[in-house]
Design an enzyme around this catalytic site. Sequence first.
Site, short mmCIF file in Angstrom:
data_model
loop_
_atom_site.label_atom_id
_atom_site.label_comp_id
_atom_site.label_asym_id
_atom_site.label_seq_id
_atom_site.Cartn_x
_atom_site.Cartn_y
_atom_site.Cartn_z
N ARG A 1 0.81 -1.22 0.00
CA ARG A 1 0.00 0.00 0.00
C ARG A 1 0.85 1.27 0.00
O ARG A 1 0.53 2.23 -0.70
CB ARG A 1 -0.95 -0.01 1.19
CG ARG A 1 -2.00 -1.11 1.11
CD ARG A 1 -3.00 -0.98 2.23
NE ARG A 1 -4.01 -2.04 2.19
CZ ARG A 1 -5.04 -2.11 3.04
NH1 ARG A 1 -5.17 -1.20 3.99
NH2 ARG A 1 -5.90 -3.09 2.93
N ASP B 1 -15.53 8.70 9.16
CA ASP B 1 -14.44 7.76 8.93
C ASP B 1 -13.14 8.55 8.88
O ASP B 1 -13.15 9.74 8.53
CB ASP B 1 -14.65 7.00 7.61
CG ASP B 1 -13.87 5.68 7.59
OD1 ASP B 1 -14.48 4.63 7.86
OD2 ASP B 1 -12.66 5.71 7.32
#
Length: 288
Positions: free
Chosen positions: A56, A157
């Site tokens: 990532r 979030d």
Amino acid sequence: MSEFAAGTDTGVKRSGDYAARDLILTDADFRCICELIYQRAGIVLAEHKREMVYSRLAKRLRHHGLTRFSDYLARLKQQPEAREWQAFTNALTTNLTAFFREAHHFPLLAEHVRQVRGPVKIWCAAASTGEEPYSLAMTLQETLGAQASQSRIVATDIDTDALKRAQAGVYPLEQVRKLDQARMKRFFQRGTGRHAGFARVRSELCAMVEFMPLNLLAPRWPLDGPFDAIFCRNIMIYFDKQTQADILRRFAPLLKPDGLLFAGHSENFSYISPEFKLRGQTVYTLAK
């Protein structure tokens, strides 16, 4: 100019989307990444997450024309207010979700909101790409009918990229087809032309949901409670016990006296917080 300006191609040979170890990630780098994401987001990364971290964050290094994680981390630490911190956090956040995931929670929510006087208020504390808050909105529409339009769902979030997708409300058609036909027809518009293969959440459903970025480790949560229900599912598993206890303590005053706290199927708060007691099926109420 910020040191995090986009870099150029490093000329490194790659094998598909995942480079053949063209970037250098040392043990010290991995420990540093674990410390930084824990400090920023409370996320605990175990050793077996090393490959995920490499995959990532490698995209961020290549974006900046870097080949060593140590250089990337040094630049982060030199610029505590850099926008790259958000990209760093987004990259290490897991967004596994689905419409009506853990389906047994939604009939319980429907039963609860039927008894609520006045507009219903729900906080979805891990909104990800939007499937959960939109599932909540669908449940309210099906349960309350026209009164559901007065309800408010606050969906938060830490991952700002996920929130952008959530606000757009556009999903691959194969994902939406997992819903029954009645829900598909009532709550979604099927795309045509260049939007073929996708479906958009209808505007009346979107109007019920307010998306905003929020870090559960932040010293202040800009939320207007109390809420009839808090959904905090499948996020506590990424925190250590002390962080879980701190968050649960802060949840308590934001929940109405008869409100419900929904947890994930693998989460157990019974031995973590004295503020909550188990009602059943990973649903909690305030301990009075």
